[in-house]
Scaffold this active site. Structure first.
Site, mmCIF file in Angstrom:
data_model
loop_
_atom_site.group_PDB
_atom_site.id
_atom_site.type_symbol
_atom_site.label_atom_id
_atom_site.label_comp_id
_atom_site.label_asym_id
_atom_site.label_seq_id
_atom_site.Cartn_x
_atom_site.Cartn_y
_atom_site.Cartn_z
ATOM 1 N N ASP A 168 -0.110 29.884 32.441
ATOM 2 C CA ASP A 168 0.252 29.425 33.747
ATOM 3 C C ASP A 168 -0.513 28.206 33.932
ATOM 4 O O ASP A 168 -1.579 28.017 33.912
ATOM 5 C CB ASP A 168 -0.357 30.574 34.933
ATOM 6 C CG ASP A 168 0.428 30.490 36.153
ATOM 7 O OD1 ASP A 168 0.974 29.828 36.214
ATOM 8 O OD2 ASP A 168 0.607 31.765 36.585
ATOM 9 N N ARG A 204 11.490 33.137 43.839
ATOM 10 C CA ARG A 204 10.680 34.401 44.030
ATOM 11 C C ARG A 204 9.405 34.025 44.687
ATOM 12 O O ARG A 204 9.127 32.789 44.631
ATOM 13 C CB ARG A 204 10.429 35.113 42.711
ATOM 14 C CG ARG A 204 10.252 34.033 41.642
ATOM 15 C CD ARG A 204 10.772 34.823 40.315
ATOM 16 N NE ARG A 204 10.053 34.086 39.022
ATOM 17 C CZ ARG A 204 10.346 32.900 38.373
ATOM 18 N NH1 ARG A 204 11.449 32.288 38.953
ATOM 19 N NH2 ARG A 204 9.930 32.630 37.348
ATOM 20 N N TYR A 214 7.862 29.301 43.092
ATOM 21 C CA TYR A 214 9.339 29.289 42.458
ATOM 22 C C TYR A 214 10.348 29.499 43.390
ATOM 23 O O TYR A 214 10.011 30.166 44.326
ATOM 24 C CB TYR A 214 9.481 30.182 41.548
ATOM 25 C CG TYR A 214 8.370 30.302 40.296
ATOM 26 C CD1 TYR A 214 8.248 29.322 39.375
ATOM 27 C CD2 TYR A 214 7.326 31.263 40.181
ATOM 28 C CE1 TYR A 214 7.337 29.348 38.465
ATOM 29 C CE2 TYR A 214 6.354 31.041 39.334
ATOM 30 C CZ TYR A 214 6.293 30.162 38.232
ATOM 31 O OH TYR A 214 5.506 30.061 37.298
ATOM 32 N N ASP A 266 -6.384 31.725 32.525
ATOM 33 C CA ASP A 266 -6.226 30.868 33.487
ATOM 34 C C ASP A 266 -7.614 30.069 33.547
ATOM 35 O O ASP A 266 -8.704 30.552 33.268
ATOM 36 C CB ASP A 266 -5.856 31.370 34.873
ATOM 37 C CG ASP A 266 -4.498 31.694 35.023
ATOM 38 O OD1 ASP A 266 -3.598 31.097 34.172
ATOM 39 O OD2 ASP A 266 -4.219 32.416 35.746
ATOM 40 N N ARG A 295 -7.334 35.190 40.453
ATOM 41 C CA ARG A 295 -7.196 34.971 41.989
ATOM 42 C C ARG A 295 -8.660 35.069 42.765
ATOM 43 O O ARG A 295 -8.536 35.504 43.868
ATOM 44 C CB ARG A 295 -6.182 35.717 42.509
ATOM 45 C CG ARG A 295 -5.510 35.027 43.710
ATOM 46 C CD ARG A 295 -4.252 35.893 44.231
ATOM 47 N NE ARG A 295 -2.954 35.389 43.549
ATOM 48 C CZ ARG A 295 -1.838 36.165 43.267
ATOM 49 N NH1 ARG A 295 -2.188 37.536 43.436
ATOM 50 N NH2 ARG A 295 -0.881 35.673 42.735
HETATM 51 C C1 LIG Z 1 3.931 34.870 38.087
HETATM 52 C C2 LIG Z 1 4.663 34.588 39.348
HETATM 53 C C3 LIG Z 1 5.705 34.891 39.857
HETATM 54 C C4 LIG Z 1 6.673 35.757 38.888
HETATM 55 O O1 LIG Z 1 7.079 35.062 37.712
HETATM 56 P P1 LIG Z 1 7.988 35.682 36.644
HETATM 57 O O2 LIG Z 1 7.953 34.773 35.318
HETATM 58 O O3 LIG Z 1 9.291 36.040 37.389
HETATM 59 O O4 LIG Z 1 7.175 37.100 36.148
HETATM 60 C C5 LIG Z 1 6.069 34.461 41.000
HETATM 61 N N1 LIG Z 1 5.275 33.722 41.720
HETATM 62 C C6 LIG Z 1 4.173 33.400 41.526
HETATM 63 C C7 LIG Z 1 3.462 32.626 42.522
HETATM 64 C C8 LIG Z 1 3.739 33.757 40.154
HETATM 65 O O5 LIG Z 1 2.364 33.489 39.934
#
Ligand SMILES: *Cc1c(COP(=O)(O)O)cnc(C)c1O
Ligand code: SF4
Length: 340
Positions: free
Chosen positions: A302, A85, A82, A265, A103
């Site tokens: 996810d 983040r 993302y 997942d 993972r």
């Molecule tokens: C889940 C995740 C996040 C954080 O996602 P939020 O919806 O903000 O909790 C950030 N990076 C990765 C790679 C993730 O899998």
């Protein structure tokens, strides 16, 4: 600490599928159960999460890296999927390995702990990408690091990226609560300057919130660090409304906000623990009727191939007619909302 099947048989009478489990093949995940979890193995909900089964070996569905994190990694350990983040994989180690681990490509695979140069490299990447507002310190479990190594890592990140929010992601409050002693909490407190820390826990069943676990979380809360919980929806563990409601209520009583309820997942080796989405949606609707907004986690999937997280919820918006949205209330009544 339990590290092999023979040791396990001193705690529980093994089922056939547990005896037949083999630590081989690509979808392997080591057997490791902490002393704290070993004391809880008589509970089926705990056993299913930590005792391996030959069903793992037989699973042919999915992959080891359904999120395609490897493709989204800008360095070995930093997953920047993302734009705003990123997740830093601090270590591949945990105090106990969850059989549902998403993972598996990484966990317990001997990558070991991030070296100081890897930490510095990640910190400068984060600093240089100013769009990154939050970083998840995850793994593995960051608290398997020694106090000294943790202190160094937090120090580097805080110095390089003072305005980034760090999420301390850990299952260790559930699997090894004794880790969170005054010394460790002192290190966290010392590094708390700049943007805030958030604690992200993983409790999947109310049994896991032992007195010791609650006290470990309390240590963070006393430092002013808010706690959020992520639960994985797991067959035979928590795929019933009563368990999830009890879990949410117990989390709230301990000042932990239920954050996500994850659909399993498509990780190879975990199929026997997955709950059908159809049932997940039904559970989501039913628990929403019983929980407050505060107690309600977001049911989330996810998506494969790095599609990212999307929220799943029962759809209350059922149509649109003459400029009016048509809703079905949770009680099954119809309501119209004329749009502006
Ligand atoms: C889940 C995740 C996040 C954080 O996602 P939020 O919806 O903000 O909790 C950030 N990076 C990765 C790679 C993730 O899998
Ligand atoms: S604690 Fe997290 S990373 Fe470790 S085995 Fe469990 S789910 Fe995987």
């Amino acid at each position: 600490m339990i590290t092999n099947i023979d040791q396990l048989s001193e705690y529980i009478q093994l089922h056939e599928d547990e005896k037949r489990w083999k630590e081989d093949g690509e979808n392997t995940l080591p057997l490791l159960i902490s002393d704290h979890i070993a004391k809880l193995l008589s509970y089926d909900a705990i056993r299913k999460q930590f005792v391996p089964s030959s069903k793992e070996n037989e699973d042919t569905v999915g992959t080891l890296d359904p999120q395609e994190e490897k493709e989204n990694s800008c360095m070995g350990r930093l997953v920047h999927r993302y734009h705003n983040r990123a997740a830093f994989l601090v270590t591949d180690r945990c105090f106990a390995y969850c059989r549902h681990c998403f993972r598996r490509r990484f966990t317990g695979k001997l990558a070991g702990e991030a070296s100081e140069s890897e930490i510095r490299e990640a910190a400068s990447y984060i600093r240089d990408h100013r769009e990154i507002k939050e970083v998840l310190l995850t793994g593995g479990d960051m608290f398997t690091l020694s106090d000294a190594h943790l202190d160094r890592m937090l120090g580097i990140f805080k110095e390089e990226c003072p305005s980034v929010i760090f999420r301390l992601c850990t299952r260790a409050v559930a699997t090894n609560p004794a880790r969170f002693d005054d010394r460790l909490l002192g290190i966290i407190e010392k590094n708390q300057k700049g943007a805030p820390f958030f604690l992200m826990t993983q409790f999947n069943h109310p049994i896991e919130i032992t007195e010791e676990a609650a006290r470990a979380v309390e240590g963070f809360l006393r430092l002013g660090i808010p706690a959020f919980n992520q639960t994985v929806l797991l067959k035979g563990v928590n795929d019933d409304e009563a368990t999830l409601i009890e879990l949410s209520e117990k989390l709230l009583m301990n000042r932990i906000k239920p954050y996500y309820l994850f659909q399993g997942d498509l990780v190879k080796g975990t199929r026997h623990l997955r709950v059908p989405v159809e049932r997940g949606l039904e559970i989501e609707k039913n628990i929403r009727a019983e929980l407050s907004g505060l107690g309600m986690p977001q049911y989330t999937i996810d998506l494969p191939e790095g599609g990212g997280k999307v929220i799943l919820t029962h759809d209350y918006l059922i149509g649109k007619e003459d400029g009016s949205y048509i809703f079905e209330t949770p009680e099954g009544k119809i309501r119209h909302y004329p749009d502006v």
